[in-house]
Scaffold this active site. Structure first.
Site, PDB file in Angstrom:
ATOM      1  N   SER A 143     -34.690 -12.420  83.908  1.00 37.12           N
ATOM      2  CA  SER A 143     -34.261 -13.169  85.098  1.00 37.12           C
ATOM      3  C   SER A 143     -33.066 -12.522  85.761  1.00 37.12           C
ATOM      4  CB  SER A 143     -33.798 -14.574  84.691  1.00 37.12           C
ATOM      5  OG  SER A 143     -34.823 -15.300  84.133  1.00 37.12           O
ATOM      6  N   HIS A 164     -41.342 -10.099  87.217  1.00 35.85           N
ATOM      7  CA  HIS A 164     -40.616 -11.360  87.096  1.00 35.85           C
ATOM      8  C   HIS A 164     -41.469 -12.518  87.594  1.00 35.85           C
ATOM      9  CE1 HIS A 164     -37.105 -14.152  88.271  1.00 35.85           C
ATOM     10  NE2 HIS A 164     -37.322 -14.240  86.969  1.00 35.85           N
ATOM     11  N   GLU A 176     -42.345 -11.189  91.325  1.00 33.82           N
ATOM     12  CA  GLU A 176     -41.470 -10.133  91.842  1.00 33.82           C
ATOM     13  C   GLU A 176     -41.740  -8.856  91.047  1.00 33.82           C
ATOM     14  OE1 GLU A 176     -37.572 -12.551  93.480  1.00 33.82           O
ATOM     15  OE2 GLU A 176     -37.602 -12.083  91.354  1.00 33.82           O
ATOM     16  N   ASN A 214     -33.649 -15.227  92.252  1.00 33.76           N
ATOM     17  CA  ASN A 214     -32.482 -15.682  91.483  1.00 33.76           C
ATOM     18  C   ASN A 214     -31.155 -15.315  92.138  1.00 33.76           C
ATOM     19  OD1 ASN A 214     -34.032 -16.982  89.637  1.00 33.76           O
ATOM     20  ND2 ASN A 214     -34.019 -15.346  88.120  1.00 33.76           N
TER      21      ASN A 214
HETATM   22  C1  LIG Z   1     -21.740 -23.131  86.642  1.00 31.75           C
HETATM   23  C2  LIG Z   1     -22.803 -22.709  85.730  1.00 31.75           C
HETATM   24  C3  LIG Z   1     -24.154 -23.290  85.953  1.00 31.75           C
HETATM   25  C4  LIG Z   1     -25.126 -22.305  86.337  1.00 31.75           C
HETATM   26  C5  LIG Z   1     -26.451 -22.551  85.756  1.00 31.75           C
HETATM   27  C6  LIG Z   1     -27.309 -21.427  86.082  1.00 31.75           C
HETATM   28  C7  LIG Z   1     -28.695 -21.690  85.643  1.00 31.75           C
HETATM   29  C8  LIG Z   1     -29.468 -20.491  85.917  1.00 31.75           C
HETATM   30  C9  LIG Z   1     -30.927 -20.763  85.828  1.00 31.75           C
HETATM   31  C10 LIG Z   1     -31.654 -19.560  86.313  1.00 31.75           C
HETATM   32  C11 LIG Z   1     -33.077 -19.761  86.272  1.00 31.75           C
HETATM   33  C12 LIG Z   1     -33.807 -18.507  86.323  1.00 31.75           C
HETATM   34  C13 LIG Z   1     -35.248 -18.788  86.161  1.00 31.75           C
HETATM   35  C14 LIG Z   1     -36.046 -17.695  86.728  1.00 31.75           C
HETATM   36  O1  LIG Z   1     -35.832 -16.537  86.389  1.00 31.75           O
HETATM   37  C15 LIG Z   1     -37.064 -17.950  87.739  1.00 31.75           C
HETATM   38  C16 LIG Z   1     -37.715 -19.285  87.786  1.00 31.75           C
HETATM   39  O2  LIG Z   1     -38.745 -19.509  87.235  1.00 31.75           O
HETATM   40  S1  LIG Z   1     -36.921 -20.428  88.698  1.00 31.75           S
HETATM   41  C17 LIG Z   1     -37.928 -21.831  88.559  1.00 31.75           C
HETATM   42  C18 LIG Z   1     -39.032 -21.800  89.550  1.00 31.75           C
HETATM   43  N1  LIG Z   1     -39.796 -23.035  89.437  1.00 31.75           N
HETATM   44  C19 LIG Z   1     -39.605 -24.069  90.228  1.00 31.75           C
HETATM   45  O3  LIG Z   1     -38.794 -24.025  91.121  1.00 31.75           O
HETATM   46  C20 LIG Z   1     -40.432 -25.276  89.897  1.00 31.75           C
HETATM   47  C21 LIG Z   1     -40.191 -26.372  90.873  1.00 31.75           C
HETATM   48  N2  LIG Z   1     -41.008 -27.523  90.517  1.00 31.75           N
HETATM   49  C22 LIG Z   1     -42.285 -27.670  90.895  1.00 31.75           C
HETATM   50  O4  LIG Z   1     -42.855 -26.852  91.593  1.00 31.75           O
HETATM   51  C23 LIG Z   1     -42.962 -28.901  90.403  1.00 31.75           C
HETATM   52  O5  LIG Z   1     -42.003 -29.854  90.106  1.00 31.75           O
HETATM   53  C24 LIG Z   1     -43.877 -28.670  89.150  1.00 31.75           C
HETATM   54  C25 LIG Z   1     -45.109 -27.830  89.556  1.00 31.75           C
HETATM   55  C26 LIG Z   1     -43.141 -27.997  88.012  1.00 31.75           C
HETATM   56  C27 LIG Z   1     -44.355 -30.021  88.624  1.00 31.75           C
HETATM   57  O6  LIG Z   1     -44.882 -30.727  89.681  1.00 31.75           O
HETATM   58  P1  LIG Z   1     -44.827 -32.324  89.749  1.00 31.75           P
HETATM   59  O7  LIG Z   1     -45.545 -32.754  90.958  1.00 31.75           O
HETATM   60  O8  LIG Z   1     -43.448 -32.745  89.538  1.00 31.75           O
HETATM   61  O9  LIG Z   1     -45.578 -32.748  88.448  1.00 31.75           O
HETATM   62  P2  LIG Z   1     -47.106 -32.776  88.126  1.00 31.75           P
HETATM   63  O10 LIG Z   1     -47.136 -32.902  86.649  1.00 31.75           O
HETATM   64  O11 LIG Z   1     -47.804 -33.799  88.959  1.00 31.75           O
HETATM   65  O12 LIG Z   1     -47.658 -31.325  88.508  1.00 31.75           O
HETATM   66  C28 LIG Z   1     -48.089 -30.947  89.799  1.00 31.75           C
HETATM   67  C29 LIG Z   1     -49.331 -30.095  89.678  1.00 31.75           C
HETATM   68  O13 LIG Z   1     -49.036 -28.905  88.936  1.00 31.75           O
HETATM   69  C30 LIG Z   1     -49.823 -28.891  87.741  1.00 31.75           C
HETATM   70  N3  LIG Z   1     -48.968 -28.418  86.643  1.00 31.75           N
HETATM   71  C31 LIG Z   1     -47.690 -28.717  86.434  1.00 31.75           C
HETATM   72  N4  LIG Z   1     -47.241 -28.075  85.363  1.00 31.75           N
HETATM   73  C32 LIG Z   1     -48.268 -27.352  84.882  1.00 31.75           C
HETATM   74  C33 LIG Z   1     -48.433 -26.466  83.802  1.00 31.75           C
HETATM   75  N5  LIG Z   1     -47.429 -26.192  82.968  1.00 31.75           N
HETATM   76  N6  LIG Z   1     -49.635 -25.881  83.617  1.00 31.75           N
HETATM   77  C34 LIG Z   1     -50.656 -26.129  84.441  1.00 31.75           C
HETATM   78  N7  LIG Z   1     -50.580 -26.968  85.499  1.00 31.75           N
HETATM   79  C35 LIG Z   1     -49.400 -27.557  85.705  1.00 31.75           C
HETATM   80  C36 LIG Z   1     -50.235 -30.307  87.505  1.00 31.75           C
HETATM   81  O14 LIG Z   1     -51.427 -30.374  86.796  1.00 31.75           O
HETATM   82  C37 LIG Z   1     -50.399 -30.818  88.915  1.00 31.75           C
HETATM   83  O15 LIG Z   1     -51.647 -30.413  89.419  1.00 31.75           O
HETATM   84  P3  LIG Z   1     -52.421 -31.388  90.433  1.00 31.75           P
HETATM   85  O16 LIG Z   1     -53.749 -30.746  90.636  1.00 31.75           O
HETATM   86  O17 LIG Z   1     -51.602 -31.413  91.691  1.00 31.75           O
HETATM   87  O18 LIG Z   1     -52.477 -32.692  89.751  1.00 31.75           O
HETATM   88  N1  LIG Z   2     -37.176 -20.094  81.556  1.00 33.58           N
HETATM   89  C1  LIG Z   2     -37.494 -19.696  82.788  1.00 33.58           C
HETATM   90  O1  LIG Z   2     -37.708 -20.524  83.668  1.00 33.58           O
HETATM   91  C2  LIG Z   2     -37.602 -18.252  83.102  1.00 33.58           C
HETATM   92  C3  LIG Z   2     -37.210 -17.288  82.202  1.00 33.58           C
HETATM   93  N2  LIG Z   2     -37.369 -15.963  82.509  1.00 33.58           N
HETATM   94  C4  LIG Z   2     -36.985 -14.932  81.552  1.00 33.58           C
HETATM   95  O2  LIG Z   2     -38.044 -14.808  80.603  1.00 33.58           O
HETATM   96  C5  LIG Z   2     -37.516 -14.478  79.316  1.00 33.58           C
HETATM   97  C6  LIG Z   2     -37.930 -15.535  78.315  1.00 33.58           C
HETATM   98  O3  LIG Z   2     -37.457 -16.785  78.746  1.00 33.58           O
HETATM   99  P1  LIG Z   2     -38.058 -18.131  78.149  1.00 33.58           P
HETATM  100  O4  LIG Z   2     -39.512 -17.972  77.941  1.00 33.58           O
HETATM  101  O5  LIG Z   2     -37.549 -19.218  78.990  1.00 33.58           O
HETATM  102  O6  LIG Z   2     -37.328 -18.175  76.739  1.00 33.58           O
HETATM  103  P2  LIG Z   2     -37.728 -19.007  75.433  1.00 33.58           P
HETATM  104  O7  LIG Z   2     -36.471 -19.180  74.677  1.00 33.58           O
HETATM  105  O8  LIG Z   2     -38.533 -20.183  75.788  1.00 33.58           O
HETATM  106  O9  LIG Z   2     -38.693 -17.996  74.649  1.00 33.58           O
HETATM  107  C7  LIG Z   2     -38.297 -16.768  74.140  1.00 33.58           C
HETATM  108  C8  LIG Z   2     -39.177 -16.474  72.944  1.00 33.58           C
HETATM  109  O10 LIG Z   2     -39.004 -15.116  72.552  1.00 33.58           O
HETATM  110  C9  LIG Z   2     -39.068 -15.075  71.147  1.00 33.58           C
HETATM  111  N3  LIG Z   2     -38.453 -13.843  70.661  1.00 33.58           N
HETATM  112  C10 LIG Z   2     -37.142 -13.545  70.596  1.00 33.58           C
HETATM  113  N4  LIG Z   2     -36.990 -12.300  70.099  1.00 33.58           N
HETATM  114  C11 LIG Z   2     -38.237 -11.813  69.875  1.00 33.58           C
HETATM  115  C12 LIG Z   2     -38.752 -10.576  69.376  1.00 33.58           C
HETATM  116  N5  LIG Z   2     -37.941  -9.591  69.029  1.00 33.58           N
HETATM  117  N6  LIG Z   2     -40.092 -10.429  69.277  1.00 33.58           N
HETATM  118  C13 LIG Z   2     -40.925 -11.438  69.639  1.00 33.58           C
HETATM  119  N7  LIG Z   2     -40.490 -12.615  70.127  1.00 33.58           N
HETATM  120  C14 LIG Z   2     -39.171 -12.795  70.239  1.00 33.58           C
HETATM  121  C15 LIG Z   2     -38.326 -16.333  70.707  1.00 33.58           C
HETATM  122  O11 LIG Z   2     -38.658 -16.664  69.372  1.00 33.58           O
HETATM  123  C16 LIG Z   2     -38.820 -17.338  71.733  1.00 33.58           C
HETATM  124  O12 LIG Z   2     -39.981 -18.024  71.301  1.00 33.58           O
HETATM  125  C17 LIG Z   2     -36.003 -14.342  79.515  1.00 33.58           C
HETATM  126  O13 LIG Z   2     -35.713 -13.004  79.772  1.00 33.58           O
HETATM  127  C18 LIG Z   2     -35.743 -15.215  80.743  1.00 33.58           C
HETATM  128  O14 LIG Z   2     -34.605 -14.836  81.451  1.00 33.58           O
HETATM  129  C19 LIG Z   2     -37.929 -15.538  83.694  1.00 33.58           C
HETATM  130  C20 LIG Z   2     -38.367 -16.462  84.595  1.00 33.58           C
HETATM  131  C21 LIG Z   2     -38.189 -17.898  84.392  1.00 33.58           C
END
Ligand SMILES: CCCCCCCCCCCCCC(=O)CC(=O)SCCNC(=O)CCNC(=O)[C@H](O)C(C)(C)COP(=O)(O)OP(=O)(O)OC[C@H]1O[C@@H](n2cnc3c(N)ncnc32)[C@H](O)[C@@H]1OP(=O)(O)O
Ligand SMILES: NC(=O)C1=CN([C@@H]2O[C@H](COP(=O)(O)OP(=O)(O)OC[C@H]3O[C@@H](n4cnc5c(N)ncnc54)[C@H](O)[C@@H]3O)[C@@H](O)[C@H]2O)C=CC1
Length: 309
Positions: A143, A164, A176, A214
């Site tokens: 990420s 990504h 990405e 991100n």
């Molecule tokens: C000061 C310090 C603090 C700093 C903190 C910093 C934190 C940093 C965090 C960085 C994160 C980096 C992560 C990353 O690298 C990149 C990412 O991935 S970012 C995350 C991107 N994702 C989103 O933004 C998700 C947003 N949410 C949604 O789109 C919806 O809420 C979601 C689809 C997850 C759920 O939808 P919702 O309507 O709420 O629920 P439903 O359960 O009704 O689902 C809708 C629809 O989707 C299907 N579905 C949901 N989940 C799944 C699944 N896992 N597998 C299969 N299908 C799924 C579900 O069945 C529904 O389908 P329908 O046909 O519409 O019924």
């Molecule tokens: N959580 C998120 O929404 C997102 C996460 N990412 C990135 O994806 C990567 C994984 O994130 P998550 O799946 O959320 O983490 P997670 O914590 O859910 O899963 C990581 C898994 O890797 C396994 N693992 C650790 N070391 C290992 C090794 N040497 N060999 C095999 N397995 C090993 C751990 O046991 C764990 O099950 C990170 O780099 C994160 O930044 C990217 C996009 C979205």
């Protein structure tokens, strides 16, 4: 568990460098992201090995995949026979392992989705570089880390890039595709071709911190945490505001809990270390406290919010 086959040898393909020609995929890490990537790769007809460090983690991932694939099948086919056929065929493409090194022997592509820690990722890739065939492309799902720094652990920088994905992988359409200076055009084309075969829309990005999404999303989450820490608004009200006022499907605290606060902390700590003069990346006492207490979000049943297990 019956849906899953055991690890068997796979067809060896030398043609991975051609666009869209990736057949055998090894996904390392079976957490939130690895399981999703493995699932979608299997659904789209690839032969997939999903790897984690122990059987319990692999089993947990298999359970998550079964739940998710049922939702996908229902959406695609409703309740009819096609749905069960889709599920069983998809899952027949998916095998599992707890040994990363032996799982890359016939891989066209290795996607790494392990913990967000540079040293751990480099150590893994160093081992895999010795074990994988020369044509195998390596990609990280990181990420926030530099793809070039991860690729430094290998002697195949021309066959290295970032792939990504977004959480939940079966739902989010974006991929990405990140290239470093050494990534060859063939590798880049193969990664994009594979992304499309996975049903994703690809965007290209250089190896810049946070790539596109991100780079924009994480500062937004930081600001949300600062508002909460200052006591200016509650987590619930900030989430409601961003959902109803900005049209986001989840508010920032719901999303942080969904992504995992441990992953969030790895990102924050890494960027604070790399950019010590940028105060936006200063550590958050609240985030640190939650992680210390093991409150990692949805996956542990509690983060900023509590969840039913
Ligand atoms: C000061 C310090 C603090 C700093 C903190 C910093 C934190 C940093 C965090 C960085 C994160 C980096 C992560 C990353 O690298 C990149 C990412 O991935 S970012 C995350 C991107 N994702 C989103 O933004 C998700 C947003 N949410 C949604 O789109 C919806 O809420 C979601 C689809 C997850 C759920 O939808 P919702 O309507 O709420 O629920 P439903 O359960 O009704 O689902 C809708 C629809 O989707 C299907 N579905 C949901 N989940 C799944 C699944 N896992 N597998 C299969 N299908 C799924 C579900 O069945 C529904 O389908 P329908 O046909 O519409 O019924
Ligand atoms: N959580 C998120 O929404 C997102 C996460 N990412 C990135 O994806 C990567 C994984 O994130 P998550 O799946 O959320 O983490 P997670 O914590 O859910 O899963 C990581 C898994 O890797 C396994 N693992 C650790 N070391 C290992 C090794 N040497 N060999 C095999 N397995 C090993 C751990 O046991 C764990 O099950 C990170 O780099 C994160 O930044 C990217 C996009 C979205």
């Amino acid at each position: 568990m019956a849906f899953f086959t055991t690890l068997t040898s796979r067809t060896f393909s030398h043609s991975a460098m051609m666009s869209n020609s990736i057949k055998n995929v090894t996904v390392i890490g079976s957490g939130l992201m690895g399981a999703g990537i493995a699932q979608v790769a299997a659904q789209t007809g690839h032969s997939v090995i999903m790897v984690d460090i122990d059987d319990a983690l692999v089993s947990k991932a298999q359970k998550r995949i079964q739940d998710s694939i049922q939702r996908v099948a229902k959406k695609k086919f409703g309740e009819n026979e096609e749905a069960s056929k889709f599920i069983s065929e998809s899952l027949s493409h998916l095998t599992t392992s707890t040994d990363a090194v032996t799982s890359v022997g016939s891989a066209d592509l290795v996607v790494e989705a392990i913990v967000e820690n540079l040293d751990i990722k480099k150590k893994l890739f160093m081992q895999l570089d010795k074990a994988a065939p020369s044509h195998t492309i390596f990609a990280s799902n990181t990420s926030s880390l530099s793809i070039a720094k991860i690729a430094d652990a290998t002697d195949r920088k021309d066959r290295f890039g970032g792939l990504h994905f977004f959480n939940p992988v079966p739902v989010m359409k974006l991929l990405e595709v990140v290239r470093i200076a050494e990534t060859s055009q063939d590798t880049y084309d193969a990664m994009c071709g594979w992304g499309k075969a996975m049903g994703k829309v690809t965007v290209e990005c250089k190896d810049t911190p946070g790539f596109i999404v991100n780079r924009l999303l994480v500062p937004y989450m930081f600001e949300a945490v600062r508002i909460l820490e200052r006591g200016d608004a509650s987590a619930r009200d900030i989430d409601t505001a961003m959902k109803l006022g900005a049209g986001y499907p989840m508010g920032p605290f719901e999303l942080m809990d969904y992504v995992g606060l441990d992953t969030g902390k790895f990102i924050v700590d890494g960027w604070h270390k790399e950019f010590p003069d940028e105060s936006i990346f200063n550590p958050s006492p609240l985030l640190n406290k939650l992680v210390e207490e093991g409150k990692l979000g949805v996956k542990t049943g509690e983060g900023f919010y509590k969840y039913k297990k």
